[in-house]
Design a protein around this motif. Structure first.
Motif, PDB file in Angstrom:
ATOM      1  N   UNK A   1       0.811  -1.211   0.000  1.00 37.47           N
ATOM      2  CA  UNK A   1       0.000   0.000   0.000  1.00 37.47           C
ATOM      3  C   UNK A   1       0.845   1.262   0.000  1.00 37.47           C
ATOM      4  N   UNK A   2       1.901   1.284   0.825  1.00 40.91           N
ATOM      5  CA  UNK A   2       2.784   2.446   0.855  1.00 40.91           C
ATOM      6  C   UNK A   2       3.522   2.581  -0.473  1.00 40.91           C
ATOM      7  N   UNK A   3       4.002   1.445  -1.012  1.00 45.41           N
ATOM      8  CA  UNK A   3       4.701   1.482  -2.301  1.00 45.41           C
ATOM      9  C   UNK A   3       3.792   1.994  -3.414  1.00 45.41           C
TER      10      UNK A   3
ATOM     11  N   UNK B   1       1.215   3.945  -3.049  1.00 47.29           N
ATOM     12  CA  UNK B   1       0.950   5.370  -2.856  1.00 47.29           C
ATOM     13  C   UNK B   1       2.099   6.202  -3.416  1.00 47.29           C
ATOM     14  N   UNK B   2       3.332   5.735  -3.226  1.00 45.30           N
ATOM     15  CA  UNK B   2       4.476   6.437  -3.789  1.00 45.30           C
ATOM     16  C   UNK B   2       4.420   6.408  -5.313  1.00 45.30           C
ATOM     17  N   UNK B   3       4.070   5.235  -5.859  1.00 51.73           N
ATOM     18  CA  UNK B   3       3.999   5.108  -7.309  1.00 51.73           C
ATOM     19  C   UNK B   3       2.962   6.057  -7.900  1.00 51.73           C
ATOM     20  N   UNK B   4       1.833   6.163  -7.235  1.00 55.56           N
ATOM     21  CA  UNK B   4       0.772   7.030  -7.747  1.00 55.56           C
ATOM     22  C   UNK B   4       1.175   8.497  -7.689  1.00 55.56           C
ATOM     23  N   UNK B   5       2.078   8.850  -6.753  1.00 54.07           N
ATOM     24  CA  UNK B   5       2.484  10.241  -6.607  1.00 54.07           C
ATOM     25  C   UNK B   5       3.664  10.608  -7.486  1.00 54.07           C
TER      26      UNK B   5
ATOM     27  N   UNK C   1      -5.455   0.446  -8.488  1.00 55.04           N
ATOM     28  CA  UNK C   1      -4.922   0.195  -7.151  1.00 55.04           C
ATOM     29  C   UNK C   1      -4.013   1.339  -6.704  1.00 55.04           C
ATOM     30  N   UNK C   2      -3.186   1.802  -7.632  1.00 55.85           N
ATOM     31  CA  UNK C   2      -2.297   2.920  -7.314  1.00 55.85           C
ATOM     32  C   UNK C   2      -3.099   4.171  -6.984  1.00 55.85           C
ATOM     33  N   UNK C   3      -4.122   4.418  -7.791  1.00 56.78           N
ATOM     34  CA  UNK C   3      -4.941   5.607  -7.597  1.00 56.78           C
ATOM     35  C   UNK C   3      -5.651   5.568  -6.240  1.00 56.78           C
ATOM     36  N   UNK C   4      -6.038   4.358  -5.813  1.00 51.88           N
ATOM     37  CA  UNK C   4      -6.789   4.210  -4.564  1.00 51.88           C
ATOM     38  C   UNK C   4      -5.902   4.099  -3.326  1.00 51.88           C
TER      39      UNK C   4
ATOM     40  N   UNK D   1       6.324  -0.041   7.768  1.00 50.37           N
ATOM     41  CA  UNK D   1       6.291   0.681   6.488  1.00 50.37           C
ATOM     42  C   UNK D   1       5.683   2.074   6.610  1.00 50.37           C
ATOM     43  N   UNK D   2       4.857   2.283   7.625  1.00 55.31           N
ATOM     44  CA  UNK D   2       4.235   3.596   7.801  1.00 55.31           C
ATOM     45  C   UNK D   2       5.254   4.667   8.192  1.00 55.31           C
TER      46      UNK D   2
END
Length: 723
Positions: free
Chosen positions: A394-396, A398-402, A428-431, A461-462
């Motif tokens: 999930x963290x990865x 979120x980074x990819x989407x940004x 998935x990245x967007x969400x 990871x947080x």
């Protein structure tokens, strides 16, 4: 274990006193003659000492230097160094490099037809694949190790191989094979009179019974393991036995007995930890190894609904090595009541919390969330379930989407995924940012109403999650909103570390700043695919310099040597570095002292070790460098630049989570310092700068304004304009 550590420390100290003259190790001059061969051997030995002390980066450096000196025809010498380097990389969790060197080791063994060498290589390859979770491959190499041990009639190696195979078979689900191998291991240990080995075999057999759900049998085996560990005086195995006993009792819902066992395990851990009161790397690695025991203690307390005690136990295991360094810097017993025992820390830390605080603790698929409300709001606890989600992923995502501006998939992913899978992956990245809000913030959102400031104590990871960008659907406006629109946010490694930082007595009284920007890297870019010039970084520090009446170090003047010299000799209230950064390193201009064609890495790379070697009593350190938040994530937290600066005296560090456009960073920093110089706290200044970019036409995308994270105390900039 303790004996090896003490021997290593003694030998290493003697060597360093004789040879260390600044930087890394130099050739030794004895009677005016350079004895290169002795120095080559010393590199190897010193690397071994660093390895035993857990100082893995130093061990790797020494072993790499020694490998350069091994003659091409010296195959045995190369095999020996390949083995050491493979072990270094394995402990650093760089599994591919570990495999690379152990396969080289195996290749030489096969070429020389040396079965003893081949045995060591097979064992090392098995250990590497085991750590990677590839148990099928591990079993194959352990089987070779066993076969060679039987050929050579080495009973100790046969027992070790049987133990390896049993554990691998257990993890692979082959429980009958696992029991067979463990029975053989137990028989060999008994026949040899090896009580320590017999105890380990009982413990491993207990683990198999536990996997089969035979908890009573598992407890019987672990009790035998414990008795033998006590008999031979093995603190490590005693700690493991107590832990496994606790797991057995927990599975039978005997929580009081389980808690007693887990606490007894922690006592053994504390004994080991006290053996090396000044070795940071060793403490971090040991804490990481024993982190499951810390988790088990607070997990049981939560099952008993003792929420405040559980928080105290979780806090005790959070960043303990950093807390030791901070206490050492303070030179006092500050926060001793918080650091010792498992008493309720809530009353102690509440007085130091200026903002409502969220404390996060991860246990498998569960996120445990404590909210400490400022004032008289008290302590509240909630639990969040991840379900099938992976927090790391999930963290990865979120980074990819940004950070991906266009289609959020690599060419390889596009090639191997069909259109439907690619669409699903992109969604998935967007969400991802919304999912992170859902599992971390949403469960306690009702407790945060009316709050404006938020402190977060992250876990796992947080620790690198972009909290400011966590997104949710605003029920009033029906639009996507972000966490930074509701709160100013900062992160702290632990509750106690915040108290220790706030109580720190020694901070700069100067009224200027150390500003570093756009270091000249033209000498080191021969084989590097990037442009060394950062004109916006230069403008960034020039702009800050004009505001603060401080002259920045720019271009060729921004050398590593000059930066470290100034940091060592002067305590600045503000340190701001705008430069290239990657992989836990910051690129500065190379030192002018070396006359080689291309500078050595040590001449221009500012490392975490460099920071840990000095004192930096700054109110605020700003690392305006790509990925400056990065580091190894352990139970200690992120072992990176932010931790290093905090450990060495800084009160607050601003770091970047990913790479963003230089012009966006320039605009964000201008606005950040505008508010900071206006007297606002760092968290407010950062929040205002984020909002400014968010509302702009050019840099309104989340990836431009959400990259920076504030870690530590909430400071104001105490610099006066002397004009």
């Amino acid at each position: 274990m303790s004996g090896m550590r003490e021997i290593a420390a003694s030998q290493l100290q003697a060597f360093e006193e004789r040879t260390k003259t600044g930087g890394f190790y130099n050739y030794v001059l004895l009677d005016g003659v350079q004895e290169a061969e002795k120095q080559e051997a010393t590199f190897c030995n010193v690397g071994d000492q660093h390895y035993h002390l857990g100082e893995l980066d130093k061990a790797l450096h020494c072993h790499q230097e020694h490998l350069k000196t091994v003659k091409l025809e010296d195959k045995a010498g190369k095999e020996s160094m390949y083995e050491r380097l493979g072990k270094d990389f394995l402990e650093l969790e760089d599994f591919q490099m570990a495999l690379r060197f152990h396969f080289k080791q195996q290749s030489i063994a096969l070429e020389m037809k040396d079965r003893a060498m081949e045995s060591r290589a097979s064992e090392n390859l098995g250990n590497t694949y085991y750590r990677m979770g590839n148990f099928k491959a591990a079993i194959a190499f352990y089987s070779t190790f066993l076969q060679i041990a039987e050929e050579r009639g080495d009973k100790a190696e046969i027992g070790r191989a049987e133990s390896y195979l049993s554990n691998s078979c257990r993890h692979a689900g082959a429980h009958e094979d696992a029991i067979l191998h463990h029975c053989r291991d137990l028989s060999i240990a008994r026949n040899r009179g090896d009580k320590a080995g017999e105890g380990v075999a009982h413990g491993n057999l207990g683990n198999i019974y536990f996997s089969l759900g035979l908890f009573e049998k598992a407890i019987e085996c672990q009790q035998l393991h414990l008795n033998l560990a006590k008999e031979v005086g093995d603190s490590v195995e005693e700690g493991k036995a107590w832990y496994e006993l606790g797991y057995g009792y927990e599975s039978l819902d005997k929580f009081d007995q389980a808690l007693d066992c887990f606490r007894s395990s922690l006592k053994q851990f504390e004994k080991l930890r006290n053996l090396s009161p000044s070795n940071d790397d060793w403490k971090i690695n040991l804490q990481n190894e024993y982190n499951p025991v810390n988790i088990a203690v607070w997990r049981i307390l939560l099952k008993q609904r003792k929420f405040s005690e559980a928080l105290s136990a979780a806090e005790k295991g959070r960043a303990p090595a950093l807390k030791d360094l901070l206490k050492s810097n303070n030179g006092s017993g500050t926060a001793q009541s918080v650091l010792g025992g498992e008493e309720d820390i809530f009353p102690h830390v509440l007085s130091h919390l200026s903002s409502t605080t969220i404390f996060l603790a991860i246990d498998g698929k569960e996120i445990n969330i404590w909210v400490l409300l400022k004032g008289s709001g008290g302590l509240h606890f909630e639990k969040s379930e991840l379900g099938e989600r992976s927090l790391e992923e999930g963290v990865a995502l979120s980074f990819a989407s940004l950070t991906r501006a266009a289609y959020p998939l690599t060419e390889d992913e596009i090639r191997f995924l069909n259109a439907e899978e690619a669409e699903q992956r992109a969604q998935q990245m967007e969400n991802a940012l919304g999912i992170l809000y859902e599992v971390v913030i949403s469960p306690v959102a009702h407790l945060l109403q009316g709050e404006r400031e938020l402190i977060i104590v992250p876990d796992g990871p947080l620790c690198v999650a972009p909290f400011a960008a966590f997104s949710f659907l605003d029920p009033n406006s029906k639009r996507i909103s972000y966490l930074c629109e509701c709160f100013t946010i900062r992160v702290i490694p632990s509750l106690t570390s915040l108290q220790l930082i706030a109580d720190s007595k020694e901070h700069s009284s100067r009224k200027d700043a150390l500003l570093v920007g756009n270091p000249c890297l033209k000498e080191i870019v021969f084989n590097k695919p990037w442009n060394w010039e950062l004109p916006d970084a230069e403008e960034e520090v020039r702009h800050i310099g004009r505001i603060l009446n401080s002259e920045p170090l720019i271009g060729e003047a921004a050398t590593k040597e000059e930066v470290l010299t100034r940091l060592k000799s002067t305590s600045y209230p503000l340190v701001h570095i705008a430069a290239k950064g990657a992989d836990g390193e910051i690129f500065l201009a190379p030192n002018p002292t070396r006359k080689s064609l291309e500078p050595e890495e040590d001449d221009y790379k500012l490392t975490i070790a460099d920071v840990m070697s000095i004192q930096v009593h700054a109110h605020l350190v700003v690392l305006s460098c790509c990925h400056s938040i990065q580091g190894t994530i352990k139970s200690e937290g992120v072992v990176g630049f932010a931790r290093a600066f905090l450990a060495k005296g800084a009160r607050c560090v601003l770091v970047s989570s990913w790479e963003i456009k230089d012009k966006a960073t320039l605009e964000l920093m201008k606005k950040f310092y505008e508010h900071l110089v206006g007297g606002q706290k760092a968290s407010v200044a950062l929040n205002q700068a984020m909002k400014y970019l968010k509302e702009s036409t050019k840099f309104g995308a989340v990836k431009y304004w959400a990259a920076f994270q504030l870690i530590g105390d909430d400071v104001t900039l105490e610099i006066e304009d002397e004009k």
